[in-house]
Write a protein that holds these residues in place. Structure first.
Motif, PDB file in Angstrom:
ATOM      1  N   THR A  38       0.857  -1.182   0.000  1.00  0.00           N
ATOM      2  CA  THR A  38       0.000   0.000   0.000  1.00  0.00           C
ATOM      3  C   THR A  38       0.890   1.228   0.000  1.00  0.00           C
ATOM      4  O   THR A  38       1.865   1.304   0.754  1.00  0.00           O
ATOM      5  N   ILE A  39       0.548   2.176  -0.833  1.00  0.00           N
ATOM      6  CA  ILE A  39       1.337   3.404  -0.956  1.00  0.00           C
ATOM      7  C   ILE A  39       0.859   4.439   0.062  1.00  0.00           C
ATOM      8  O   ILE A  39      -0.342   4.655   0.229  1.00  0.00           O
ATOM      9  N   SER A  40       1.825   5.041   0.744  1.00  0.00           N
ATOM     10  CA  SER A  40       1.548   6.136   1.679  1.00  0.00           C
ATOM     11  C   SER A  40       2.704   7.127   1.591  1.00  0.00           C
ATOM     12  O   SER A  40       3.749   6.817   1.007  1.00  0.00           O
ATOM     13  N   PRO A  41       2.553   8.297   2.178  1.00  0.00           N
ATOM     14  CA  PRO A  41       3.674   9.255   2.177  1.00  0.00           C
ATOM     15  C   PRO A  41       4.931   8.700   2.856  1.00  0.00           C
ATOM     16  O   PRO A  41       6.022   9.211   2.631  1.00  0.00           O
ATOM     17  N   SER A  43       6.022   5.648   2.251  1.00  0.00           N
ATOM     18  CA  SER A  43       6.604   4.663   1.327  1.00  0.00           C
ATOM     19  C   SER A  43       7.946   5.156   0.813  1.00  0.00           C
ATOM     20  O   SER A  43       8.100   6.333   0.471  1.00  0.00           O
ATOM     21  N   PHE A  46       8.480   7.634  -2.213  1.00  0.00           N
ATOM     22  CA  PHE A  46       7.271   8.452  -2.368  1.00  0.00           C
ATOM     23  C   PHE A  46       7.662   9.860  -2.809  1.00  0.00           C
ATOM     24  O   PHE A  46       8.582  10.468  -2.278  1.00  0.00           O
ATOM     25  N   SER A  48       5.953  13.537  -3.325  1.00  0.00           N
ATOM     26  CA  SER A  48       4.759  14.339  -3.060  1.00  0.00           C
ATOM     27  C   SER A  48       4.284  15.102  -4.297  1.00  0.00           C
ATOM     28  O   SER A  48       3.107  15.423  -4.413  1.00  0.00           O
ATOM     29  N   ASN A  51       2.186  12.550  -5.869  1.00  0.00           N
ATOM     30  CA  ASN A  51       1.320  11.907  -4.878  1.00  0.00           C
ATOM     31  C   ASN A  51       1.379  10.384  -4.986  1.00  0.00           C
ATOM     32  O   ASN A  51       0.365   9.693  -4.968  1.00  0.00           O
ATOM     33  N   GLY A  52       2.604   9.882  -5.115  1.00  0.00           N
ATOM     34  CA  GLY A  52       2.773   8.441  -5.222  1.00  0.00           C
ATOM     35  C   GLY A  52       4.226   8.071  -5.422  1.00  0.00           C
ATOM     36  O   GLY A  52       5.136   8.870  -5.212  1.00  0.00           O
ATOM     37  N   ASN A 101      -0.877   7.231  -3.944  1.00  0.00           N
ATOM     38  CA  ASN A 101      -1.043   7.334  -2.503  1.00  0.00           C
ATOM     39  C   ASN A 101      -2.420   6.801  -2.088  1.00  0.00           C
ATOM     40  O   ASN A 101      -3.441   7.125  -2.701  1.00  0.00           O
ATOM     41  N   GLY A 102      -2.437   5.973  -1.044  1.00  0.00           N
ATOM     42  CA  GLY A 102      -3.685   5.455  -0.503  1.00  0.00           C
ATOM     43  C   GLY A 102      -4.214   4.215  -1.203  1.00  0.00           C
ATOM     44  O   GLY A 102      -5.221   3.669  -0.779  1.00  0.00           O
TER      45      GLY A 102
END
Length: 157
Positions: A38-41, A43, A46, A48, A51-52, A101-102
């Motif tokens: 799962t992708i999050s900040p 990760s 990552f 910004s 956003n991924g 992201n998310g």
């Protein structure tokens, strides 16, 4: 039907955080494995601005999924995970600019052929809508003790 519980991913890969990119094994057979992430900040890689995680990282997600398959075999024998190397990827295609992201992704790796140390896998990454977002063929090698010693000591085998 009871779902199989797999060891933590840290027990299956010869990596440590933050270099572990996948979260867990969800299914496997002798020559196939599926892992998720799962992708999050938080990760690794990552960005910004997008956003991924950039789509090119898909090859590493595939390689770590393959490593998890070998790690499962080592774990079942009571051994530490073997060190392997990504030799290359062929026909890598990604259909999105990044892993968003998310979102949760599923990586599927199927062994196509192998000999004593070299193997070829067909891989794909599916998004949380079960749509293929990346695919490719990944070539790997499991390092022998003599290969590792040669690399460490900068000598020939």
């Amino acid at each position: 039907m009871k779902q199989k519980v797999y060891p933590p991913i840290e027990a299956l890969l010869p990596h440590s955080h933050p270099m572990i990119l996948i979260d867990s094994v969800v299914q496997h057979t002798n020559n196939m494995v599926e892992c998720e992430f799962t992708i999050s900040p938080k990760s690794f890689l990552f960005d910004s601005l997008i956003n991924g995680v950039p789509a090119q990282a898909g090859v590493e997600y595939m390689a770590q999924t393959i490593a998890a398959l070998g790690g499962l075999a080592s774990y079942e024998r009571g051994e530490a995970p073997s060190i392997g190397f990504l030799l290359g990827a062929r026909r890598y295609h990604h259909r999105e600019s990044c892993f968003l992201n998310g979102h949760r992704y599923l990586v599927h790796a199927q062994e196509l052929m192998s000999d004593s140390s070299v193997a070829v896998y067909q891989c794909k990454i599916l998004n949380d809508k079960n749509q293929e977002v990346a695919s490719g063929q990944v070539n790997t090698v499991v390092a022998s003790s003599s290969m590792l010693n040669a690399l460490i000591n900068n000598t020939e085998q």
